[in-house]
Design an enzyme around this catalytic site. Structure first.
Site, PDB file in Angstrom:
ATOM      1  N   GLY A  47       0.850  -1.188   0.000  1.00 34.55           N
ATOM      2  CA  GLY A  47       0.000   0.000   0.000  1.00 34.55           C
ATOM      3  C   GLY A  47       0.888   1.241   0.000  1.00 34.55           C
ATOM      4  O   GLY A  47       1.953   1.258  -0.630  1.00 34.55           O
ATOM      5  N   ALA A  95      24.848  -0.548   3.542  1.00 31.91           N
ATOM      6  CA  ALA A  95      24.697  -1.777   4.332  1.00 31.91           C
ATOM      7  C   ALA A  95      25.979  -2.607   4.341  1.00 31.91           C
ATOM      8  O   ALA A  95      26.136  -3.503   5.157  1.00 31.91           O
ATOM      9  CB  ALA A  95      23.559  -2.620   3.758  1.00 31.91           C
ATOM     10  N   ARG A  97      -2.576  -8.048  -1.724  1.00 37.65           N
ATOM     11  CA  ARG A  97      -3.856  -8.671  -2.068  1.00 37.65           C
ATOM     12  C   ARG A  97      -4.149  -8.648  -3.560  1.00 37.65           C
ATOM     13  O   ARG A  97      -4.742  -9.557  -4.099  1.00 37.65           O
ATOM     14  CB  ARG A  97      -4.979  -8.000  -1.273  1.00 37.65           C
ATOM     15  CG  ARG A  97      -5.069  -8.565   0.135  1.00 37.65           C
ATOM     16  CD  ARG A  97      -6.366  -8.238   0.780  1.00 37.65           C
ATOM     17  NE  ARG A  97      -6.529  -6.794   0.893  1.00 37.65           N
ATOM     18  CZ  ARG A  97      -7.094  -6.207   1.922  1.00 37.65           C
ATOM     19  NH1 ARG A  97      -7.565  -6.924   2.910  1.00 37.65           N
ATOM     20  NH2 ARG A  97      -7.221  -4.904   1.952  1.00 37.65           N
ATOM     21  N   ARG A 100      -2.696  -8.467  -7.279  1.00 37.84           N
ATOM     22  CA  ARG A 100      -1.506  -8.645  -8.092  1.00 37.84           C
ATOM     23  C   ARG A 100      -1.475  -7.686  -9.286  1.00 37.84           C
ATOM     24  O   ARG A 100      -0.418  -7.290  -9.757  1.00 37.84           O
ATOM     25  CB  ARG A 100      -1.522 -10.082  -8.628  1.00 37.84           C
ATOM     26  CG  ARG A 100      -0.174 -10.678  -8.874  1.00 37.84           C
ATOM     27  CD  ARG A 100      -0.385 -12.047  -9.479  1.00 37.84           C
ATOM     28  NE  ARG A 100      -0.070 -13.087  -8.521  1.00 37.84           N
ATOM     29  CZ  ARG A 100       0.950 -13.938  -8.681  1.00 37.84           C
ATOM     30  NH1 ARG A 100       1.734 -13.864  -9.716  1.00 37.84           N
ATOM     31  NH2 ARG A 100       1.173 -14.871  -7.796  1.00 37.84           N
ATOM     32  N   LYS A 124       2.615   0.202  14.603  1.00 33.66           N
ATOM     33  CA  LYS A 124       2.626   0.607  16.035  1.00 33.66           C
ATOM     34  C   LYS A 124       1.565  -0.112  16.852  1.00 33.66           C
ATOM     35  O   LYS A 124       1.757  -0.379  18.041  1.00 33.66           O
ATOM     36  CB  LYS A 124       2.472   2.123  16.199  1.00 33.66           C
ATOM     37  CG  LYS A 124       1.374   2.778  15.378  1.00 33.66           C
ATOM     38  CD  LYS A 124       1.878   3.131  14.007  1.00 33.66           C
ATOM     39  CE  LYS A 124       0.749   3.434  13.052  1.00 33.66           C
ATOM     40  NZ  LYS A 124       1.050   4.522  12.166  1.00 33.66           N
ATOM     41  N   LYS A 144       1.736   4.971  19.822  1.00 36.29           N
ATOM     42  CA  LYS A 144       3.101   5.511  19.692  1.00 36.29           C
ATOM     43  C   LYS A 144       3.634   5.961  21.051  1.00 36.29           C
ATOM     44  O   LYS A 144       4.807   5.756  21.374  1.00 36.29           O
ATOM     45  CB  LYS A 144       3.093   6.672  18.699  1.00 36.29           C
ATOM     46  CG  LYS A 144       2.762   6.225  17.280  1.00 36.29           C
ATOM     47  CD  LYS A 144       2.398   7.397  16.393  1.00 36.29           C
ATOM     48  CE  LYS A 144       2.127   6.984  14.961  1.00 36.29           C
ATOM     49  NZ  LYS A 144       1.505   8.048  14.164  1.00 36.29           N
TER      50      LYS A 144
HETATM   51  N1  LIG Z   1       0.658   5.625   5.871  1.00 37.87           N
HETATM   52  C1  LIG Z   1       1.481   6.166   6.749  1.00 37.87           C
HETATM   53  O1  LIG Z   1       1.786   7.361   6.711  1.00 37.87           O
HETATM   54  C2  LIG Z   1       2.070   5.333   7.829  1.00 37.87           C
HETATM   55  C3  LIG Z   1       1.701   4.022   8.020  1.00 37.87           C
HETATM   56  N2  LIG Z   1       2.269   3.293   9.017  1.00 37.87           N
HETATM   57  C4  LIG Z   1       1.920   1.902   9.215  1.00 37.87           C
HETATM   58  O2  LIG Z   1       2.350   1.164   8.078  1.00 37.87           O
HETATM   59  C5  LIG Z   1       1.501   0.044   7.865  1.00 37.87           C
HETATM   60  C6  LIG Z   1       0.946   0.102   6.448  1.00 37.87           C
HETATM   61  O3  LIG Z   1       0.238   1.314   6.300  1.00 37.87           O
HETATM   62  P1  LIG Z   1      -0.202   1.871   4.854  1.00 37.87           P
HETATM   63  O4  LIG Z   1       0.788   1.519   3.836  1.00 37.87           O
HETATM   64  O5  LIG Z   1      -0.578   3.280   5.079  1.00 37.87           O
HETATM   65  O6  LIG Z   1      -1.522   1.028   4.648  1.00 37.87           O
HETATM   66  P2  LIG Z   1      -2.247   0.661   3.268  1.00 37.87           P
HETATM   67  O7  LIG Z   1      -3.645   0.313   3.631  1.00 37.87           O
HETATM   68  O8  LIG Z   1      -1.991   1.693   2.247  1.00 37.87           O
HETATM   69  O9  LIG Z   1      -1.441  -0.652   2.853  1.00 37.87           O
HETATM   70  C7  LIG Z   1      -1.610  -1.901   3.455  1.00 37.87           C
HETATM   71  C8  LIG Z   1      -1.550  -2.916   2.364  1.00 37.87           C
HETATM   72  O10 LIG Z   1      -1.572  -4.227   2.918  1.00 37.87           O
HETATM   73  C9  LIG Z   1      -2.336  -5.018   2.049  1.00 37.87           C
HETATM   74  N3  LIG Z   1      -2.838  -6.214   2.726  1.00 37.87           N
HETATM   75  C10 LIG Z   1      -3.899  -6.315   3.546  1.00 37.87           C
HETATM   76  N4  LIG Z   1      -4.060  -7.589   3.931  1.00 37.87           N
HETATM   77  C11 LIG Z   1      -3.065  -8.294   3.364  1.00 37.87           C
HETATM   78  C12 LIG Z   1      -2.705  -9.658   3.364  1.00 37.87           C
HETATM   79  N5  LIG Z   1      -3.413 -10.561   4.018  1.00 37.87           N
HETATM   80  N6  LIG Z   1      -1.609 -10.039   2.649  1.00 37.87           N
HETATM   81  C13 LIG Z   1      -0.891  -9.141   1.951  1.00 37.87           C
HETATM   82  N7  LIG Z   1      -1.211  -7.834   1.885  1.00 37.87           N
HETATM   83  C14 LIG Z   1      -2.282  -7.415   2.584  1.00 37.87           C
HETATM   84  C15 LIG Z   1      -3.468  -4.122   1.586  1.00 37.87           C
HETATM   85  O11 LIG Z   1      -4.037  -4.562   0.398  1.00 37.87           O
HETATM   86  C16 LIG Z   1      -2.731  -2.788   1.422  1.00 37.87           C
HETATM   87  O12 LIG Z   1      -2.276  -2.622   0.115  1.00 37.87           O
HETATM   88  C17 LIG Z   1       0.438   0.125   8.957  1.00 37.87           C
HETATM   89  O13 LIG Z   1       0.864  -0.634  10.057  1.00 37.87           O
HETATM   90  C18 LIG Z   1       0.441   1.606   9.338  1.00 37.87           C
HETATM   91  O14 LIG Z   1      -0.001   1.844  10.648  1.00 37.87           O
HETATM   92  C19 LIG Z   1       3.233   3.823   9.844  1.00 37.87           C
HETATM   93  C20 LIG Z   1       3.641   5.108   9.690  1.00 37.87           C
HETATM   94  C21 LIG Z   1       3.073   5.971   8.686  1.00 37.87           C
HETATM   95  N1  LIG Z   2      -1.936   7.586  10.555  1.00 35.42           N
HETATM   96  C1  LIG Z   2      -0.662   7.923  11.091  1.00 35.42           C
HETATM   97  C2  LIG Z   2       0.407   7.451  10.153  1.00 35.42           C
HETATM   98  C3  LIG Z   2       1.723   7.448  10.753  1.00 35.42           C
HETATM   99  O1  LIG Z   2       1.995   6.824  11.773  1.00 35.42           O
HETATM  100  C4  LIG Z   2      -0.561   9.424  11.261  1.00 35.42           C
HETATM  101  O2  LIG Z   2      -1.391  10.138  10.722  1.00 35.42           O
HETATM  102  O3  LIG Z   2       0.342   9.880  11.987  1.00 35.42           O
END
Ligand SMILES: NC(=O)C1=CN([C@@H]2O[C@H](COP(=O)(O)OP(=O)(O)OC[C@H]3O[C@@H](n4cnc5c(N)ncnc54)[C@H](O)[C@@H]3O)[C@@H](O)[C@H]2O)C=CC1
Ligand SMILES: N[C@@H](CC=O)C(=O)O
Ligand code: NA
Length: 429
Positions: free
Chosen positions: A12, A33, A45, A47, A106, A206
């Site tokens: 995502g 590295a 999810r 492809r 988190k 957090k």
């Molecule tokens: N978006 C942001 O700014 C930040 C996000 N995070 C963390 O990063 C992680 C990902 O966040 P995002 O990329 O924003 O979420 P997102 O919703 O954009 O991406 C998550 C992806 O995981 C996929 N997914 C769901 N179930 C799955 C499965 N069973 N197998 C394989 N793939 C699967 C979804 O299709 C989606 O593409 C979360 O833990 C979020 O809290 C942390 C810091 C910042």
């Molecule tokens: N949803 C979170 C993403 C980063 O952790 C935020 O808005 O800070």
């Protein structure tokens, strides 16, 4: 030199950008590295979705759990999200099969950090979670390694980019909450379920992690006092401005002498302070150390690039075999933690009542404060309209939280007070 072979689960916002940088900056990352870093496999999810990155040479697993079982992968990047289910199974499965893990999750660390840290120790693998707190700001590294010669007295800051973005745009443009939240979702800032952002839960995850690192206790999410921003209205934002404040959702962890107090709630802070100046998706964390004094870390807290930046820093550390205990101390040395309740607080408060504009109301309100020993610092009654409820705003001098809470219980009983009163703590930093 043996390459460091990584697999990504979840493509995502964060996963796709991490994959893109791994492919396009392979040479730079490998040099940092000390050995090549190779993207070996991915799982997501859908492809067929175009993610703006060519993954044709990378192997695809339909089931994310299969990444943990592959013997040609050294490190699994869990970028799916959620404290239970697929993410939990994948992270624990990868560690059990001897792989290091990098996660941005988190929720997972706040709920299962203790178990995961112990498992990493027993399987002798590393875990990176820099992206889990304050996005691109290297705050985990700062607190765990950079400040390891200090006793931390307090750590606090703006930990959720979505909430800060919403309140900044509402103040600057007057646009409604729901519209601005929809923008934050489009920009990739919000959680899959944005109530985690606006109800303060994400910031609490957090804060629980930061508190464990700063004070050397087990992650203690259930004892974080949490309030979100749903009740922060445009009226409060404009009164704050009139009083010289900005409203910020803060996470604050503090050693009180009676234990560590952890709280997340909207605060009014002086507009000209460093925290008051943090706008939009930016986060900032202040750590107060016994030797270093006060430090401020600032940067983007959410979004594809900043989060991928933190994920890649962890990947490079693990590839270069730079490892520290997950919470800075071996699990056996972490304390069980002693929690100080938020009711032990004492501070200044902003209170907005909606009252019927008739003689005697002000006297009734101030009588409640007098009876509970609350001293009023300033008062604003902006409009005069005998036919409608008008806002009555008061700020207090230093007051115990218990006194302001019992005053509120009395105030809502007055028949001139309409609507739920709005209370916001004022923090003087
Ligand atoms: N978006 C942001 O700014 C930040 C996000 N995070 C963390 O990063 C992680 C990902 O966040 P995002 O990329 O924003 O979420 P997102 O919703 O954009 O991406 C998550 C992806 O995981 C996929 N997914 C769901 N179930 C799955 C499965 N069973 N197998 C394989 N793939 C699967 C979804 O299709 C989606 O593409 C979360 O833990 C979020 O809290 C942390 C810091 C910042
Ligand atoms: N949803 C979170 C993403 C980063 O952790 C935020 O808005 O800070
Ligand atoms: Na970070």
């Amino acid at each position: 030199m043996q390459p460091f072979r990584v697999a990504i689960a979840g493509l995502g916002t964060v996963g796709a950008e991490t994959a893109r940088i791994l492919m396009t900056e392979a040479e730079l990352l490998g040099a940092r590295a000390g050995r090549p870093v190779e993207l070996k496999a991915v799982s997501a999810r859908d492809r067929s979705r175009d993610r703006g990155v060519d993954l044709s040479g990378v192997e695809w697993e339909d089931d994310a759990a299969a990444l943990a079982a592959r013997d040609d992968v050294d490190c699994v990047l869990e970028l799916i999200g959620g404290s239970e289910g697929v993410a939990y199974d994948l992270v624990l499965g990868a560690i059990r099969s001897g792989k290091s893990v990098v996660t941005a999750n988190k929720a997972l660390i706040a709920h299962h950090g203790a178990e995961i840290a112990e498992l990493c120790e027993s399987h002798d693998v590393g875990l990176g979670y820099e992206a889990a707190v304050a996005g691109g700001i290297p705050i985990i590294k700062s607190v765990r390694e950079g400040f390891s010669g200090n006793r931390i007295g307090r750590i606090y800051g703006i930990l959720n980019g979505t909430c800060n973005y919403i309140m900044t745009v509402m103040r600057e443009t007057g646009r409604p909450f729901e519209d601005v939240l929809a923008d934050a979702q489009k920009l990739g800032y919000a959680e899959a379920d944005p109530s985690f952002d606006v109800d303060g839960i994400d910031a609490a995850h957090k804060l629980a992690i930061l508190s464990a690192l700063a004070f050397g206790h087990h992650v203690d999410f259930k004892n974080v006092h949490v309030e979100g921003i749903r009740h922060v209205s445009p009226l409060d934002i404009s009164f704050a401005e009139e009083l010289g404040y900005r409203i910020k959702l803060l996470g604050i962890a503090e050693e009180t002498g009676d234990g560590v107090q952890q709280r997340v709630h909207p605060c009014m802070v002086k507009a000209e302070t460093p925290i008051g100046q943090v706008e939009g998706v930016f986060n900032a964390v202040v750590a107060e150390g016994s030797a270093v004094g006060t430090t401020l870390s600032y940067g983007r807290g959410a979004g594809a690039g900043p989060t991928a930046s933190a994920v890649l820093a962890d990947v490079i550390d693990l590839a270069a075999c730079r490892r520290v205990p997950v919470f800075g101390l071996p699990s056996s040395k972490l304390s069980p933690g002693r929690t100080a309740p938020v009711t032990a607080l004492s501070g200044c408060y902003y209170l907005r009542l909606m009252v019927i504009d008739r003689p005697g109301v002000l006297a009734d309100v101030t009588a409640v404060f007098r009876d509970h020993g609350v001293s009023v610092e300033a008062m604003i009654q902006r409009a005069r309209n005998p036919d409608e409820a008008v806002p009555l705003v008061l700020t207090t001098h230093e007051t115990p939280e218990t006194a302001i809470r019992t005053s509120l219980e009395e105030l809502v009983k007055l028949d001139a007070v309409l609507e739920e009163p709005r209370l916001i703590r004022i923090e003087e930093f």
